[in-house]
Design a protein around this motif. Structure first.
Motif, PDB file in Angstrom:
ATOM      1  N   ARG A 102       0.839  -1.208   0.000  1.00 21.10           N
ATOM      2  CA  ARG A 102       0.000   0.000   0.000  1.00 21.10           C
ATOM      3  C   ARG A 102       0.869   1.253   0.000  1.00 21.10           C
ATOM      4  NH1 ARG A 102      -2.445  -1.427  -2.484  1.00 21.10           N
ATOM      5  NH2 ARG A 102      -3.851  -3.128  -2.232  1.00 21.10           N
ATOM      6  N   ASP A 154       2.136   1.783  -3.396  1.00 22.54           N
ATOM      7  CA  ASP A 154       1.063   2.254  -4.279  1.00 22.54           C
ATOM      8  C   ASP A 154       0.745   3.719  -4.034  1.00 22.54           C
ATOM      9  OD1 ASP A 154       0.784  -0.041  -5.637  1.00 22.54           O
ATOM     10  OD2 ASP A 154      -0.912  -0.815  -4.488  1.00 22.54           O
ATOM     11  N   THR A 155       0.704   4.108  -2.741  1.00 22.18           N
ATOM     12  CA  THR A 155       0.375   5.497  -2.423  1.00 22.18           C
ATOM     13  C   THR A 155       1.442   6.435  -2.965  1.00 22.18           C
ATOM     14  OG1 THR A 155      -0.526   4.622  -0.379  1.00 22.18           O
ATOM     15  CG2 THR A 155      -0.307   7.006  -0.552  1.00 22.18           C
ATOM     16  N   ARG A 164       3.538   5.886  -5.336  1.00 19.67           N
ATOM     17  CA  ARG A 164       3.537   5.809  -6.792  1.00 19.67           C
ATOM     18  C   ARG A 164       2.391   6.633  -7.385  1.00 19.67           C
ATOM     19  NH1 ARG A 164       1.817   1.613 -10.294  1.00 19.67           N
ATOM     20  NH2 ARG A 164       0.489   0.959  -8.596  1.00 19.67           N
ATOM     21  N   GLY A 165       1.294   6.718  -6.624  1.00 18.72           N
ATOM     22  CA  GLY A 165       0.120   7.420  -7.141  1.00 18.72           C
ATOM     23  C   GLY A 165       0.305   8.924  -7.249  1.00 18.72           C
ATOM     24  N   VAL A 166       1.359   9.457  -6.595  1.00 19.68           N
ATOM     25  CA  VAL A 166       1.601  10.897  -6.644  1.00 19.68           C
ATOM     26  C   VAL A 166       2.678  11.164  -7.700  1.00 19.68           C
ATOM     27  CG1 VAL A 166       2.358  12.883  -5.322  1.00 19.68           C
ATOM     28  CG2 VAL A 166       0.990  11.128  -4.232  1.00 19.68           C
ATOM     29  N   ASP A 167       2.384  12.036  -8.621  1.00 19.13           N
ATOM     30  CA  ASP A 167       3.292  12.310  -9.737  1.00 19.13           C
ATOM     31  C   ASP A 167       4.593  12.961  -9.259  1.00 19.13           C
ATOM     32  OD1 ASP A 167       2.932  12.416 -12.887  1.00 19.13           O
ATOM     33  OD2 ASP A 167       4.180  14.101 -12.233  1.00 19.13           O
ATOM     34  N   LEU A 217       6.073  15.458 -10.387  1.00 16.80           N
ATOM     35  CA  LEU A 217       5.978  16.922 -10.320  1.00 16.80           C
ATOM     36  C   LEU A 217       5.395  17.388  -8.998  1.00 16.80           C
ATOM     37  CD1 LEU A 217       4.804  17.940 -13.836  1.00 16.80           C
ATOM     38  CD2 LEU A 217       6.707  18.920 -12.623  1.00 16.80           C
ATOM     39  N   ILE A 218       4.429  16.635  -8.471  1.00 16.18           N
ATOM     40  CA  ILE A 218       3.845  16.995  -7.183  1.00 16.18           C
ATOM     41  C   ILE A 218       4.880  16.809  -6.079  1.00 16.18           C
ATOM     42  CG2 ILE A 218       1.981  16.504  -5.569  1.00 16.18           C
ATOM     43  CD1 ILE A 218       0.368  15.473  -7.939  1.00 16.18           C
ATOM     44  N   TRP A 219       5.614  15.678  -6.159  1.00 16.96           N
ATOM     45  CA  TRP A 219       6.699  15.474  -5.193  1.00 16.96           C
ATOM     46  C   TRP A 219       7.709  16.614  -5.284  1.00 16.96           C
ATOM     47  CZ3 TRP A 219       6.051  12.839  -1.141  1.00 16.96           C
ATOM     48  CH2 TRP A 219       5.359  11.633  -1.137  1.00 16.96           C
ATOM     49  N   ILE A 269       6.524  19.525  -3.354  1.00 12.43           N
ATOM     50  CA  ILE A 269       6.642  19.280  -1.914  1.00 12.43           C
ATOM     51  C   ILE A 269       8.099  19.417  -1.475  1.00 12.43           C
ATOM     52  CG2 ILE A 269       6.418  17.496  -0.141  1.00 12.43           C
ATOM     53  CD1 ILE A 269       3.926  16.530  -1.617  1.00 12.43           C
ATOM     54  N   LEU A 301      15.348  14.589  -5.436  1.00  9.49           N
ATOM     55  CA  LEU A 301      14.553  13.973  -4.375  1.00  9.49           C
ATOM     56  C   LEU A 301      13.158  13.609  -4.874  1.00  9.49           C
ATOM     57  CD1 LEU A 301      15.686  16.236  -1.447  1.00  9.49           C
ATOM     58  CD2 LEU A 301      16.245  13.848  -1.816  1.00  9.49           C
ATOM     59  N   THR A 349      11.675   9.854  -4.712  1.00  7.91           N
ATOM     60  CA  THR A 349      10.439   9.443  -4.029  1.00  7.91           C
ATOM     61  C   THR A 349       9.471   8.767  -4.987  1.00  7.91           C
ATOM     62  OG1 THR A 349      10.299  11.828  -3.823  1.00  7.91           O
ATOM     63  CG2 THR A 349       9.876  10.588  -1.872  1.00  7.91           C
ATOM     64  N   ARG A 380      -3.021  10.324 -14.761  1.00  4.93           N
ATOM     65  CA  ARG A 380      -1.961  10.880 -13.915  1.00  4.93           C
ATOM     66  C   ARG A 380      -1.429  12.185 -14.487  1.00  4.93           C
ATOM     67  NH1 ARG A 380       0.495   5.957 -11.097  1.00  4.93           N
ATOM     68  NH2 ARG A 380      -1.099   4.478 -11.645  1.00  4.93           N
ATOM     69  N   PHE A 406      -0.620  22.555 -13.560  1.00  3.42           N
ATOM     70  CA  PHE A 406       0.535  23.315 -13.083  1.00  3.42           C
ATOM     71  C   PHE A 406       0.929  24.407 -14.068  1.00  3.42           C
ATOM     72  CE2 PHE A 406       2.579  19.912 -10.144  1.00  3.42           C
ATOM     73  CZ  PHE A 406       1.414  19.889  -9.409  1.00  3.42           C
ATOM     74  N   MET A 435      -6.117   4.969  -8.349  1.00  4.25           N
ATOM     75  CA  MET A 435      -6.192   3.551  -7.989  1.00  4.25           C
ATOM     76  C   MET A 435      -7.455   2.912  -8.559  1.00  4.25           C
ATOM     77  SD  MET A 435      -4.920   3.131  -4.100  1.00  4.25           S
ATOM     78  CE  MET A 435      -3.205   3.274  -3.644  1.00  4.25           C
TER      79      MET A 435
END
Lengths: 290, 294
Positions: free
Chosen positions: A135, A138-139, A141-144, A146-148, A151, A165, A169, B233, B240, B274
């Motif tokens: 999980r 998966d979580t 991986r689910g965030v692109d 660019l979003i990382w 952050i 970084l 991630t 995705r 952006f 998901m």
């Protein structure tokens, strides 16, 4: 064939009729199937038209936009960085992009490799550990990426390091999942062999699993490096280093000749990298296994 | 080998061991050499990418603090304690998430359609001319190598802010990626049905329609569904650069430190992705199953 040249035509016809009778089911038009196919096609097209309308598409908007695209393409020619300083700056940014991609891929692999064993059911049979790590992968991986990147910019500030970084991630999740799947599909017999010679769990993994795993892992890393070069090229748009930053700046300030120069640099780099890595992949994995 | 004296078993065994040993040593040398090159590249890329391990160690706490922050409301409560307050903007966010999905759908559809129309020009068995094949392949390569975000940036200038540039960027990228895959599928089909139709006097179009299409269609749909997952995705981040969808809301939330909004929107994106992965996987398995039964 039962029919020879000498036989009368009627025999051939009767055989045809016989065949038609026996395969009648195949020859009958499949009305229900056709209805389902055409209805779902109609629904999909209706969905497309509906969403285009909802999203504000109109003939005038497209027409005006295409005209402007034509103008932009005309301005892009010929590609020209204008000054020598610019050229040097772009090449440095391109190097930065490659650096971000390489470090991001390798860093993600270094973190994902040990953790992927936790997520493999044949190594750690504990169901809770398995589900939790899967999980988590998966979580993440689910965030692109660019979003990382956004952050990480909040954490370490603007610059290429945030990009590294971000790739670490987001690829950590993807690689962790792929690695653990590769571990689960590894052949169990080498491990049994090592165990039957008196080896412990660690020896079983080291000499039974890892030799099977390494070619797969290296092949996937090369794929990820290729795709990371493309991702790293856009990380700069949000301020995380690499060629994306000058590119988005030149687009926003209407310096189209420089834009096309940068895009061509990117295209050449990506195809060279693809070429090198497909060679490397062949030499690591060898010709495709049968 | 000489036929006169059969080699001693012991010497054969030793010979095998020696050659195994030298093979192993050779392999080990190669491995070490590879590791050294990778290490050098790693250091080099760390230097170019301005990696600052000290800053990372310094700020590692800050990263986890940030994760903690986005899970807290302004009042200091954990987000799970007041879901109503956490998802205060649910209506608005659902609308822009819906817009994201529509963008992904429209872009995938248009791109798949274009890829479908172009792929036959890029194959050996159906291409009109070698030059046409070459040009089509290069065009597809261009469309998939330029990242969709770059297309979106350019289209935003041409079409203005909003979902239109996003849809077009996704469509072009999808066309490039799928066109290549489709062409590979078409090149690998069984040529006999196509030859049969050609022998019966069928035109090139008839050959494609009745000879090639039945063989490739389920593969095409499967690839298009995979692409749809990818596109959901990427549609989520196209905002952006101002190309529509939920990305813009997320960008504002992250930049302005609306912490609990960040976690709420991220959660919505992750769950949506998901669900879509799960749904398309189901459909693909059914498609593949149907192909096997036929």
């Amino acid at each position: 064939m039962s029919i020879t040249m000498g036989e009368p035509r009627s025999a051939m016809l009767s055989l045809d009729a016989d065949g038609l009778r026996r395969h009648a089911a195949l020859l009958r038009p499949d009305t229900a199937g056709r209805l389902v196919t055409s209805l779902s096609a109609a629904a999909m097209i209706a969905g497309l038209i509906g969403s285009l309308a909802y999203l504000g598409f109109s003939f005038t908007a497209i027409f005006v936009g295409l005209q402007r695209i034509g103008g932009i393409v005309a301005w892009m020619l010929p590609p020209d960085p204008q000054t020598w300083d610019n050229t040097r700056f772009y090449f440095h940014a391109l190097g930065e992009t490659l650096g971000i991609a390489f470090m991001g891929t390798l860093g993600a692999a270094l973190f994902a490799f040990p953790l992927s064993f936790l997520a493999a059911r044949n190594i750690v049979p504990n169901l809770i550990v398995h589900i939790l790590t899967r999980r988590m992968f998966d979580t993440i991986r689910g965030v692109d990426a660019l979003i990382w990147a956004l952050i990480w910019i909040n954490v370490v500030g603007l610059g290429p390091f945030a990009g590294v970084l971000a790739l670490v991630t987001s690829d950590f999740g993807a690689l962790g999942k792929l690695f653990s799947e590769a571990i689960e599909t590894a052949d169990a017999k080498p491990v049994e062999g090592v165990t039957s010679c008196g080896g412990g769990t660690f020896a079983g993994v080291r000499f039974g699993v890892i030799p099977q795993l390494l070619p797969v892992v290296l092949g996937q890393l090369l794929y990820f490096f290729e795709s990371n070069v493309r991702s790293a090229a856009v990380l700069g748009i949000v301020g995380a280093g690499g060629i994306g930053l000058p590119l988005s700046e030149m687009i926003r300030t209407d310096e189209w000749q420089q834009v096309s120069f940068i895009i061509i640099m990117m295209l050449v780099t990506v195809s060279v990298i693809d070429l090198i890595s497909s060679r490397l992949r062949l030499s690591i994995i060898g010709p495709a296994p049968v | 080998m000489s036929a006169s004296a059969p080699p001693n078993r012991l010497t054969t065994a030793i010979g095998t061991l020696v050659s195994y040993d030298s093979d192993l040593r050779e392999k080990r040398r190669k491995t070490i050499f590879g590791c050294i090159i990778v290490a050098i590249l790693f250091v080099l890329s760390g230097w170019i990418a301005e990696a600052q391990p000290d800053v990372l160690i310094d700020k590692a706490g800050a990263f986890f603090n940030y994760i903690g922050d986005i899970l807290h409301l302004d009042s200091g409560d954990l987000v799970f304690e007041a879901p109503g307050e956490w998802f205060w903007g649910l209506r608005r966010w659902l609308l822009s998430l819906g817009e994201t999905l529509l963008m992904a759908y429209a872009g995938t559809f248009l791109g798949t359609f274009a890829a479908f129309a172009l792929c036959f020009f890029a194959t050996d068995n159906f291409c009109v001319s070698r030059l046409g094949k070459f040009c089509t392949l290069r065009f597809l390569e261009f469309a998939r190598t330029v990242p969709d975000l770059v297309f979106a940036l350019i289209f935003v200038i041409a079409f203005g802010l909003g979902p239109i540039p996003g849809v077009l960027a996704i469509a072009i990228h999808t066309m490039g990626a799928l066109g290549k895959l489709f062409a590979e599928v078409v090149e690998n089909i069984d040529p006999k049905p196509v030859e049969g139709i050609a022998a019966a006097g069928g035109s090139r179009l008839a050959q494609i329609r009745y000879g090639a299409l039945p063989q490739v269609l389920s593969n095409f749909v499967s690839y298009a569904l995979l692409r749809f997952e990818v596109n959901v995705r990427s549609a989520a981040v196209l905002g952006f650069v101002g190309a529509g969808g939920i990305g813009f809301t997320l960008l504002i939330a992250i930049r302005k430190f609306y912490n609990s909004d960040v976690s709420a929107i991220l959660l919505m994106i992750i769950v949506t992705v998901m669900l879509i992965d799960y749904g398309t996987e189901k459909v693909r398995h059914r498609l593949i199953g149907r192909e096997k039964h036929a």
